[in-house]
Motif scaffolding. Sequence first.
Motif, PDB file in Angstrom:
ATOM      1  N   SER A 197     -81.774 -53.696  98.048  1.00 45.17           N
ATOM      2  CA  SER A 197     -81.823 -54.159  96.658  1.00 45.17           C
ATOM      3  C   SER A 197     -80.420 -54.338  96.091  1.00 45.17           C
ATOM      4  O   SER A 197     -80.162 -55.280  95.335  1.00 45.17           O
ATOM      5  N   LEU A 198     -79.505 -53.437  96.452  1.00 47.35           N
ATOM      6  CA  LEU A 198     -78.129 -53.541  95.976  1.00 47.35           C
ATOM      7  C   LEU A 198     -77.476 -54.816  96.490  1.00 47.35           C
ATOM      8  O   LEU A 198     -76.802 -55.532  95.731  1.00 47.35           O
ATOM      9  N   PHE A 199     -77.666 -55.133  97.759  1.00 45.81           N
ATOM     10  CA  PHE A 199     -77.051 -56.330  98.329  1.00 45.81           C
ATOM     11  C   PHE A 199     -77.647 -57.611  97.725  1.00 45.81           C
ATOM     12  O   PHE A 199     -76.949 -58.625  97.632  1.00 45.81           O
ATOM     13  N   GLU A 200     -78.895 -57.560  97.318  1.00 44.19           N
ATOM     14  CA  GLU A 200     -79.481 -58.702  96.624  1.00 44.19           C
ATOM     15  C   GLU A 200     -78.787 -58.934  95.282  1.00 44.19           C
ATOM     16  O   GLU A 200     -78.546 -60.076  94.880  1.00 44.19           O
ATOM     17  N   LEU A 201     -78.453 -57.836  94.599  1.00 44.77           N
ATOM     18  CA  LEU A 201     -77.743 -57.962  93.317  1.00 44.77           C
ATOM     19  C   LEU A 201     -76.331 -58.497  93.517  1.00 44.77           C
ATOM     20  O   LEU A 201     -75.803 -59.205  92.656  1.00 44.77           O
ATOM     21  N   LEU A 202     -75.711 -58.164  94.634  1.00 45.99           N
ATOM     22  CA  LEU A 202     -74.372 -58.668  94.930  1.00 45.99           C
ATOM     23  C   LEU A 202     -74.357 -60.185  95.092  1.00 45.99           C
ATOM     24  O   LEU A 202     -73.315 -60.825  94.922  1.00 45.99           O
ATOM     25  N   GLU A 203     -75.499 -60.763  95.405  1.00 44.95           N
ATOM     26  CA  GLU A 203     -75.599 -62.201  95.633  1.00 44.95           C
ATOM     27  C   GLU A 203     -76.139 -62.959  94.425  1.00 44.95           C
ATOM     28  O   GLU A 203     -76.294 -64.181  94.478  1.00 44.95           O
ATOM     29  N   VAL A 204     -76.440 -62.242  93.347  1.00 44.52           N
ATOM     30  CA  VAL A 204     -76.956 -62.897  92.138  1.00 44.52           C
ATOM     31  C   VAL A 204     -75.893 -63.821  91.554  1.00 44.52           C
ATOM     32  O   VAL A 204     -74.718 -63.462  91.442  1.00 44.52           O
ATOM     33  N   GLU A 205     -76.306 -65.026  91.198  1.00 46.51           N
ATOM     34  CA  GLU A 205     -75.380 -66.005  90.626  1.00 46.51           C
ATOM     35  C   GLU A 205     -75.496 -66.019  89.104  1.00 46.51           C
ATOM     36  O   GLU A 205     -76.514 -65.633  88.536  1.00 46.51           O
ATOM     37  N   ASN A 206     -74.425 -66.473  88.467  1.00 43.86           N
ATOM     38  CA  ASN A 206     -74.396 -66.643  87.003  1.00 43.86           C
ATOM     39  C   ASN A 206     -74.580 -65.341  86.236  1.00 43.86           C
ATOM     40  O   ASN A 206     -75.119 -65.341  85.119  1.00 43.86           O
ATOM     41  N   ASP A 207     -74.166 -64.231  86.822  1.00 47.77           N
ATOM     42  CA  ASP A 207     -74.221 -62.949  86.118  1.00 47.77           C
ATOM     43  C   ASP A 207     -73.053 -62.095  86.605  1.00 47.77           C
ATOM     44  O   ASP A 207     -73.218 -61.197  87.423  1.00 47.77           O
TER      45      ASP A 207
ATOM     46  N   ALA B 258     -72.528 -54.110  90.592  1.00 46.63           N
ATOM     47  CA  ALA B 258     -73.023 -53.935  91.954  1.00 46.63           C
ATOM     48  C   ALA B 258     -71.867 -53.632  92.913  1.00 46.63           C
ATOM     49  O   ALA B 258     -71.998 -52.784  93.808  1.00 46.63           O
ATOM     50  N   LEU B 259     -70.753 -54.293  92.724  1.00 45.49           N
ATOM     51  CA  LEU B 259     -69.567 -54.028  93.549  1.00 45.49           C
ATOM     52  C   LEU B 259     -69.051 -52.613  93.331  1.00 45.49           C
ATOM     53  O   LEU B 259     -68.671 -51.917  94.279  1.00 45.49           O
ATOM     54  N   GLU B 260     -69.037 -52.189  92.069  1.00 41.58           N
ATOM     55  CA  GLU B 260     -68.587 -50.829  91.750  1.00 41.58           C
ATOM     56  C   GLU B 260     -69.540 -49.792  92.348  1.00 41.58           C
ATOM     57  O   GLU B 260     -69.106 -48.755  92.858  1.00 41.58           O
ATOM     58  N   THR B 261     -70.839 -50.090  92.293  1.00 39.69           N
ATOM     59  CA  THR B 261     -71.830 -49.184  92.891  1.00 39.69           C
ATOM     60  C   THR B 261     -71.605 -49.067  94.390  1.00 39.69           C
ATOM     61  O   THR B 261     -71.636 -47.971  94.952  1.00 39.69           O
ATOM     62  N   ARG B 262     -71.360 -50.190  95.038  1.00 39.85           N
ATOM     63  CA  ARG B 262     -71.104 -50.173  96.482  1.00 39.85           C
ATOM     64  C   ARG B 262     -69.867 -49.334  96.796  1.00 39.85           C
ATOM     65  O   ARG B 262     -69.868 -48.527  97.734  1.00 39.85           O
ATOM     66  N   ARG B 263     -68.812 -49.503  95.993  1.00 41.67           N
ATOM     67  CA  ARG B 263     -67.579 -48.744  96.220  1.00 41.67           C
ATOM     68  C   ARG B 263     -67.836 -47.245  96.093  1.00 41.67           C
ATOM     69  O   ARG B 263     -67.364 -46.447  96.928  1.00 41.67           O
ATOM     70  N   ILE B 264     -68.571 -46.852  95.073  1.00 43.49           N
ATOM     71  CA  ILE B 264     -68.866 -45.435  94.838  1.00 43.49           C
ATOM     72  C   ILE B 264     -69.664 -44.841  95.998  1.00 43.49           C
ATOM     73  O   ILE B 264     -69.370 -43.740  96.484  1.00 43.49           O
ATOM     74  N   LEU B 265     -70.671 -45.571  96.443  1.00 43.41           N
ATOM     75  CA  LEU B 265     -71.534 -45.061  97.510  1.00 43.41           C
ATOM     76  C   LEU B 265     -70.810 -45.004  98.849  1.00 43.41           C
ATOM     77  O   LEU B 265     -71.015 -44.075  99.636  1.00 43.41           O
ATOM     78  N   GLU B 266     -69.954 -45.989  99.121  1.00 45.72           N
ATOM     79  CA  GLU B 266     -69.206 -45.970 100.376  1.00 45.72           C
ATOM     80  C   GLU B 266     -68.192 -44.830 100.382  1.00 45.72           C
ATOM     81  O   GLU B 266     -67.959 -44.196 101.421  1.00 45.72           O
TER      82      GLU B 266
END
Length: 199
Positions: free
Chosen positions: A161-171, A178-186
């Motif tokens: 679901s997170l990676f789907e949000l990373l690909e959302v356009e126009n937002d 989503a990028l910040e969430t990925r950074r925190i989790l990694e």
Amino acid sequence: RLRLFYLLCTSWAGKLREVFVPYFESILGPTTALLESQSSLSGEIVSALGTFLEASTEIELRREHWAALSVCLTAQVPAVSVSKVLQKGGQVDYRTLETCLLRLCALTNAFQWRDTQKQLIHYFSDENPKTRLTALRLLTTLYYKSGTVFVEALLADFIPSLFELLEVENDDELQQQALETRRILEKATGENLEKFLVE
């Protein structure tokens, strides 16, 4: 009268703590029913719940109460996304809802926590971009502050679901979160999240 009652509950739970908590637990049924009805008292109710949950650290919350609270609290996400502050009329503010969810998740295990995660992920597909953003921010905070035990147990359910949000356009705002969430989790796991998409 109900507004005054929940304002008093907030005060009593904060001051009397373990003495008052068993009583408040006995009215959780009617309280969750009020939240489910989208009551105009939602702000006062959630505030009282936050104080109750803080005082409940030494008390085992029954499974059915925990599940009902999780459903009712996550159901406040669309309303919270509209207003970030507690308005006259009892709307729930973001910070109060975040605090309640953090305290609720602190009283449970990873298996039960998965229900809360699923309820928040449900809003990732909402038509309102602010609702999607609010749900992602709440889930990010829960992961960040709940520790790696929850991360490791639930990450595989969340990553697609997170990676789907990373690909959302126009937002752009949603993508940045989503990028910040990925950074925190990694950082928390020491792993590249893409590995969870392959496994």
